[in-house]
Motif scaffolding. Structure first.
Motif, PDB file in Angstrom:
ATOM      1  N   SER A 142      -7.333   0.882  -3.481  1.00  0.00           N
ATOM      2  CA  SER A 142      -8.034  -0.286  -3.319  1.00  0.00           C
ATOM      3  C   SER A 142      -7.804  -1.307  -4.533  1.00  0.00           C
ATOM      4  CB  SER A 142      -9.522  -0.404  -2.949  1.00  0.00           C
ATOM      5  OG  SER A 142     -10.184   0.046  -3.937  1.00  0.00           O
ATOM      6  N   LYS A 143      -7.900  -2.663  -4.272  1.00  0.00           N
ATOM      7  CA  LYS A 143      -7.944  -3.348  -5.659  1.00  0.00           C
ATOM      8  C   LYS A 143      -9.171  -2.923  -6.561  1.00  0.00           C
ATOM      9  CE  LYS A 143      -7.899  -7.292  -3.708  1.00  0.00           C
ATOM     10  NZ  LYS A 143      -8.011  -8.845  -3.649  1.00  0.00           N
ATOM     11  N   GLU A 144     -10.333  -2.621  -6.086  1.00  0.00           N
ATOM     12  CA  GLU A 144     -11.511  -2.334  -6.701  1.00  0.00           C
ATOM     13  C   GLU A 144     -11.247  -1.092  -7.807  1.00  0.00           C
ATOM     14  OE1 GLU A 144     -11.424  -2.810  -3.537  1.00  0.00           O
ATOM     15  OE2 GLU A 144     -12.972  -4.554  -3.276  1.00  0.00           O
ATOM     16  N   GLU A 145     -10.348  -0.136  -7.325  1.00  0.00           N
ATOM     17  CA  GLU A 145      -9.966   0.892  -8.104  1.00  0.00           C
ATOM     18  C   GLU A 145      -9.236   0.623  -9.397  1.00  0.00           C
ATOM     19  OE1 GLU A 145      -8.300   4.692  -6.603  1.00  0.00           O
ATOM     20  OE2 GLU A 145     -10.252   4.748  -4.980  1.00  0.00           O
ATOM     21  N   ILE A 146      -8.359  -0.416  -8.987  1.00  0.00           N
ATOM     22  CA  ILE A 146      -7.584  -1.151 -10.206  1.00  0.00           C
ATOM     23  C   ILE A 146      -8.387  -1.996 -11.102  1.00  0.00           C
ATOM     24  CG2 ILE A 146      -5.378  -2.532 -10.687  1.00  0.00           C
ATOM     25  CD1 ILE A 146      -4.347  -2.042  -7.664  1.00  0.00           C
ATOM     26  N   GLY A 170      -9.791 -12.149  -6.012  1.00  0.00           N
ATOM     27  CA  GLY A 170      -9.666 -12.277  -4.426  1.00  0.00           C
ATOM     28  C   GLY A 170      -8.466 -12.941  -4.158  1.00  0.00           C
ATOM     29  N   ALA A 171      -7.612 -13.476  -4.759  1.00  0.00           N
ATOM     30  CA  ALA A 171      -6.606 -14.249  -4.172  1.00  0.00           C
ATOM     31  C   ALA A 171      -5.116 -13.208  -4.396  1.00  0.00           C
ATOM     32  CB  ALA A 171      -6.153 -15.554  -5.080  1.00  0.00           C
ATOM     33  N   VAL A 172      -5.365 -12.322  -4.680  1.00  0.00           N
ATOM     34  CA  VAL A 172      -4.131 -11.256  -5.003  1.00  0.00           C
ATOM     35  C   VAL A 172      -4.368 -10.176  -3.979  1.00  0.00           C
ATOM     36  CG1 VAL A 172      -2.839  -9.685  -6.482  1.00  0.00           C
ATOM     37  CG2 VAL A 172      -4.020 -11.828  -7.339  1.00  0.00           C
ATOM     38  N   ILE A 227     -18.253  -7.472  -9.691  1.00  0.00           N
ATOM     39  CA  ILE A 227     -17.362  -7.343 -10.764  1.00  0.00           C
ATOM     40  C   ILE A 227     -18.353  -7.460 -12.039  1.00  0.00           C
ATOM     41  CG2 ILE A 227     -15.817  -8.871 -11.904  1.00  0.00           C
ATOM     42  CD1 ILE A 227     -14.349  -9.115  -9.469  1.00  0.00           C
ATOM     43  N   ALA A 228     -19.325  -8.585 -11.938  1.00  0.00           N
ATOM     44  CA  ALA A 228     -19.972  -8.681 -12.982  1.00  0.00           C
ATOM     45  C   ALA A 228     -21.028  -7.465 -13.471  1.00  0.00           C
ATOM     46  CB  ALA A 228     -20.797 -10.194 -12.774  1.00  0.00           C
ATOM     47  N   GLU A 229     -21.518  -6.967 -12.172  1.00  0.00           N
ATOM     48  CA  GLU A 229     -22.281  -5.702 -12.513  1.00  0.00           C
ATOM     49  C   GLU A 229     -21.723  -4.737 -13.213  1.00  0.00           C
ATOM     50  OE1 GLU A 229     -23.721  -4.707  -8.580  1.00  0.00           O
ATOM     51  OE2 GLU A 229     -24.710  -6.714  -8.308  1.00  0.00           O
ATOM     52  N   GLU A 230     -20.242  -4.406 -12.752  1.00  0.00           N
ATOM     53  CA  GLU A 230     -19.542  -3.267 -13.324  1.00  0.00           C
ATOM     54  C   GLU A 230     -19.579  -3.465 -14.853  1.00  0.00           C
ATOM     55  OE1 GLU A 230     -16.896  -0.871 -11.584  1.00  0.00           O
ATOM     56  OE2 GLU A 230     -17.975  -1.031  -9.188  1.00  0.00           O
ATOM     57  N   PHE A 231     -18.983  -4.913 -15.053  1.00  0.00           N
ATOM     58  CA  PHE A 231     -18.682  -5.305 -16.439  1.00  0.00           C
ATOM     59  C   PHE A 231     -19.814  -5.044 -17.215  1.00  0.00           C
ATOM     60  CE2 PHE A 231     -17.940  -8.560 -19.590  1.00  0.00           C
ATOM     61  CZ  PHE A 231     -17.098  -8.238 -20.237  1.00  0.00           C
ATOM     62  N   ALA A 232     -20.923  -5.504 -16.862  1.00  0.00           N
ATOM     63  CA  ALA A 232     -22.071  -5.520 -17.626  1.00  0.00           C
ATOM     64  C   ALA A 232     -22.553  -3.938 -17.892  1.00  0.00           C
ATOM     65  CB  ALA A 232     -23.297  -5.969 -16.960  1.00  0.00           C
ATOM     66  N   ALA A 233     -22.243  -2.914 -17.082  1.00  0.00           N
ATOM     67  CA  ALA A 233     -22.435  -1.495 -17.290  1.00  0.00           C
ATOM     68  C   ALA A 233     -21.420  -1.154 -18.328  1.00  0.00           C
ATOM     69  CB  ALA A 233     -22.227  -0.953 -15.922  1.00  0.00           C
ATOM     70  N   VAL A 234     -20.319  -1.721 -18.661  1.00  0.00           N
ATOM     71  CA  VAL A 234     -19.359  -1.396 -19.637  1.00  0.00           C
ATOM     72  C   VAL A 234     -19.880  -1.661 -21.165  1.00  0.00           C
ATOM     73  CG1 VAL A 234     -17.332  -1.499 -20.594  1.00  0.00           C
ATOM     74  CG2 VAL A 234     -17.414  -0.869 -18.311  1.00  0.00           C
ATOM     75  N   MET A 235     -20.573  -3.122 -20.995  1.00  0.00           N
ATOM     76  CA  MET A 235     -20.984  -3.831 -22.193  1.00  0.00           C
ATOM     77  C   MET A 235     -22.179  -3.161 -22.659  1.00  0.00           C
ATOM     78  SD  MET A 235     -18.743  -6.069 -22.822  1.00  0.00           S
ATOM     79  CE  MET A 235     -19.590  -7.643 -23.979  1.00  0.00           C
ATOM     80  N   GLU A 236     -23.173  -2.817 -21.879  1.00  0.00           N
ATOM     81  CA  GLU A 236     -24.460  -2.591 -22.266  1.00  0.00           C
ATOM     82  C   GLU A 236     -24.673  -1.261 -23.205  1.00  0.00           C
ATOM     83  OE1 GLU A 236     -26.517  -1.933 -18.542  1.00  0.00           O
ATOM     84  OE2 GLU A 236     -26.436  -4.225 -18.189  1.00  0.00           O
TER      85      GLU A 236
END
Length: 230
Positions: free
Chosen positions: A71-75, A47-49, A138-147
């Motif tokens: 957007s930053k989300e895409e990055i 959020g700070a960048v 952020i946590a939701e998308e990371f979890a989707a990669v880990m699951e």
């Protein structure tokens, strides 16, 4: 105007070379932006960048940045693709077929511990933990990669249970217990700024598997009854 074959080939080659140079520049800019994002996100938080700061850190024009990422989300999602590749390396397809359970579990454990040695992976985890309260997606998308990797390991343990080799009443719980023992000794000390447990990696793997199999391996007598029933 008419061109000879040689002239036509030269123009075609120049066109191909120009496209290759253009593609290389675009790919180079994209990689530079992602590398700058990794550095700044990990140092200061997602959020700070700002996008302007990302362009400056990547050494590209603001217009170039927005041509590559809206957007930053895409990055962030581009960074997730890299993490997904690292997880695929840690638990590659087909590893479940590499022998008996005594052969496969050391492979899985060793690859998990190797993943924990990658600074970029650990830094990404720390960023997810730090920013997920403000940005839950952020946590939701990371979890989707880990699951998917966890699900594969769970299916492997369920298969061994169906075969009568293990006795995991809840394969998902067993999968998390196995990974959790490794995380406690290797991952979480780094994440929380503690000293890692002064135990050789070889001992960590052997004792983790020994404890896991002592609890979940089906006794031979019960295995024999299971095989005869099948």
């Amino acid at each position: 105007m008419h061109f000879g074959v040689q002239e036509g080939l030269q123009m075609k080659n120049r066109g191909g070379s120009n496209r290759a140079i253009s593609n290389a520049r675009r790919n180079g800019s994209r990689e530079a932006i992602v590398e700058a994002a990794e550095r700044l996100f990990l140092e200061r938080g997602f959020g700070a960048v700002s996008m302007d700061e990302l362009a400056s850190a990547a050494g590209v024009a603001r217009r170039t940045l927005y041509n590559q990422f809206a957007s930053k989300e895409e990055i962030f999602r581009e960074m997730l693709l890299k993490v997904s590749g690292q997880l695929e390396t840690a638990f590659p397809p087909g590893i479940e077929t590499q022998g008996d359970v005594e052969d496969v579990l050391p492979l899985v454990a060793r690859m998990i511990l190797q993943l924990h040695k990658r600074p970029e992976y650990l830094g990404f985890l720390r960023m997810v933990v730090a920013d997920s309260r403000q940005f839950p997606w952020i946590a939701e998308e990371f979890a989707a990669v880990m699951e998917p990797q966890t699900e594969r390991f769970t299916r492997y343990l369920a298969h061994l249970t169906a075969m009568g080799i293990l006795d995991c009443r809840n394969p998902l719980l067993a999968a998390h217990q196995f990974m959790g023992m490794l995380n406690e000794l290797s991952l979480w000390p780094w994440m929380t700024g503690r000293e890692s447990v002064p135990v050789p990696e070889k001992d960590i793997i052997e004792e983790t598997i020994r404890m896991f199999l002592q609890h979940y391996r089906r006794p031979r007598s019960r295995r024999a009854r299971h095989d005869s029933a099948a």
